[in-house]
Design a protein around this motif. Structure first.
Motif, mmCIF file in Angstrom:
data_model
loop_
_atom_site.group_PDB
_atom_site.id
_atom_site.type_symbol
_atom_site.label_atom_id
_atom_site.label_comp_id
_atom_site.label_asym_id
_atom_site.label_seq_id
_atom_site.Cartn_x
_atom_site.Cartn_y
_atom_site.Cartn_z
ATOM 1 N N LEU A 48 42.623 36.909 29.118
ATOM 2 C CA LEU A 48 42.791 35.700 29.928
ATOM 3 C C LEU A 48 42.083 35.831 31.279
ATOM 4 C CD1 LEU A 48 46.507 34.830 29.148
ATOM 5 C CD2 LEU A 48 44.468 33.629 28.339
ATOM 6 N N ARG A 49 42.123 37.016 31.892
ATOM 7 C CA ARG A 49 41.391 37.219 33.155
ATOM 8 C C ARG A 49 39.900 37.051 32.951
ATOM 9 N NH1 ARG A 49 45.016 41.409 34.022
ATOM 10 N NH2 ARG A 49 43.519 42.936 33.309
ATOM 11 N N THR A 50 39.383 37.548 31.829
ATOM 12 C CA THR A 50 37.957 37.403 31.528
ATOM 13 C C THR A 50 37.589 35.934 31.355
ATOM 14 O OG1 THR A 50 37.963 39.554 30.439
ATOM 15 C CG2 THR A 50 36.119 38.100 29.941
ATOM 16 N N ALA A 51 38.408 35.191 30.624
ATOM 17 C CA ALA A 51 38.147 33.766 30.415
ATOM 18 C C ALA A 51 38.227 33.008 31.733
ATOM 19 C CB ALA A 51 39.136 33.198 29.410
ATOM 20 N N ARG A 52 39.202 33.344 32.572
ATOM 21 C CA ARG A 52 39.332 32.649 33.856
ATOM 22 C C ARG A 52 38.163 32.969 34.773
ATOM 23 N NH1 ARG A 52 39.040 29.482 36.978
ATOM 24 N NH2 ARG A 52 40.571 28.717 38.459
ATOM 25 N N ALA A 53 37.647 34.185 34.713
ATOM 26 C CA ALA A 53 36.467 34.542 35.510
ATOM 27 C C ALA A 53 35.261 33.719 35.073
ATOM 28 C CB ALA A 53 36.182 36.040 35.388
ATOM 29 N N TRP A 54 35.125 33.475 33.765
ATOM 30 C CA TRP A 54 34.023 32.654 33.271
ATOM 31 C C TRP A 54 34.163 31.229 33.807
ATOM 32 C CZ3 TRP A 54 33.630 28.182 30.483
ATOM 33 C CH2 TRP A 54 32.356 27.842 30.043
ATOM 34 N N VAL A 55 35.369 30.701 33.778
ATOM 35 C CA VAL A 55 35.607 29.342 34.284
ATOM 36 C C VAL A 55 35.277 29.287 35.773
ATOM 37 C CG1 VAL A 55 37.423 27.642 34.774
ATOM 38 C CG2 VAL A 55 37.307 28.714 32.531
ATOM 39 N N ARG A 57 33.064 30.852 37.395
ATOM 40 C CA ARG A 57 31.613 30.885 37.636
ATOM 41 C C ARG A 57 30.947 29.528 37.398
ATOM 42 N NH1 ARG A 57 32.140 35.827 34.836
ATOM 43 N NH2 ARG A 57 31.312 34.879 32.947
ATOM 44 N N HIS A 58 31.659 28.591 36.812
ATOM 45 C CA HIS A 58 31.103 27.265 36.511
ATOM 46 C C HIS A 58 31.919 26.204 37.251
ATOM 47 C CE1 HIS A 58 29.905 29.922 33.212
ATOM 48 N NE2 HIS A 58 28.799 29.166 33.162
ATOM 49 N N PRO A 59 31.408 25.701 38.383
ATOM 50 C CA PRO A 59 32.202 24.811 39.243
ATOM 51 C C PRO A 59 32.725 23.552 38.548
ATOM 52 C CG PRO A 59 30.216 25.519 40.370
ATOM 53 C CD PRO A 59 30.110 26.007 38.964
ATOM 54 N N ARG A 60 31.921 22.905 37.740
ATOM 55 C CA ARG A 60 32.383 21.674 37.077
ATOM 56 C C ARG A 60 33.473 21.978 36.054
ATOM 57 N NH1 ARG A 60 26.601 18.724 36.342
ATOM 58 N NH2 ARG A 60 26.373 18.146 38.532
ATOM 59 N N VAL A 61 33.300 23.063 35.348
ATOM 60 C CA VAL A 61 34.315 23.459 34.381
ATOM 61 C C VAL A 61 35.609 23.824 35.110
ATOM 62 C CG1 VAL A 61 34.905 25.150 32.587
ATOM 63 C CG2 VAL A 61 32.591 24.228 32.723
ATOM 64 N N GLU A 62 35.471 24.464 36.270
ATOM 65 C CA GLU A 62 36.662 24.851 37.023
ATOM 66 C C GLU A 62 37.442 23.632 37.502
ATOM 67 O OE1 GLU A 62 38.144 28.070 40.256
ATOM 68 O OE2 GLU A 62 36.098 27.331 40.485
#
Length: 141
Positions: A48-55, A57-62
């Motif tokens: 989950l930490r890895t997935a949240r880190a990916w999110v 890195r992408h401002p619109r997705v965040e």
């Protein structure tokens, strides 16, 4: 009731205080299991930490993610509050909704912690009240 997690233990008496602050063995087991599940080295938490880190890195997705978390958590919390007076898992749904909100919003984590502390205080008061009542009834007999 079948044993929990394949163990041979039986369900303890819910009214029998056995530990500190008058908590039962079941309460102590649940608190220990929660603490174990919240450890940072658990594989699901790493994923989950890895997935949240990916999110992150992408401002619109965040932004979309935070809005989605806010909507889902709010619906769960409000739905749970509606269900509180009805028979069923109203408070459980409220806590799950706050947990969902707490994944992204610090205020929800603080609110959830405060509600848990108040609920714990309530149950301590309730146990003391029941014990005092039982003592009065025993003296009256």
């Amino acid at each position: 009731m079948p044993p929990i997690s394949g163990s041979a233990r039986t369900m303890p008496d819910l009214d029998a205080p056995t530990g500190r602050n008058g908590s039962t063995a079941l309460e102590q087991d649940i608190r220990a299991e929660i603490a174990d599940a919240e450890r940072e080295d658990r594989p699901i938490r790493r994923m989950l930490r890895t997935a949240r880190a990916w999110v992150a890195r992408h401002p619109r997705v965040e932004i979309a993610y935070r809005v989605g978390v806010a909507v889902v958590g709010t619906i769960m919390t409000l739905g749970g509050l509606v269900l509180v007076p009805l028979p069923g898992p109203g408070w459980l749904i409220v806590f799950l909704g706050l947990a969902v909100l707490g994944t992204e919003f610090h205020w929800a984590r603080r609110l959830s912690g405060w509600v848990k502390r108040m609920l714990d205080r309530f149950w301590q008061w309730w146990r003391q009240r029941r014990a005092a009542r039982a003592a009065r009834e025993a003296r009256a007999e």
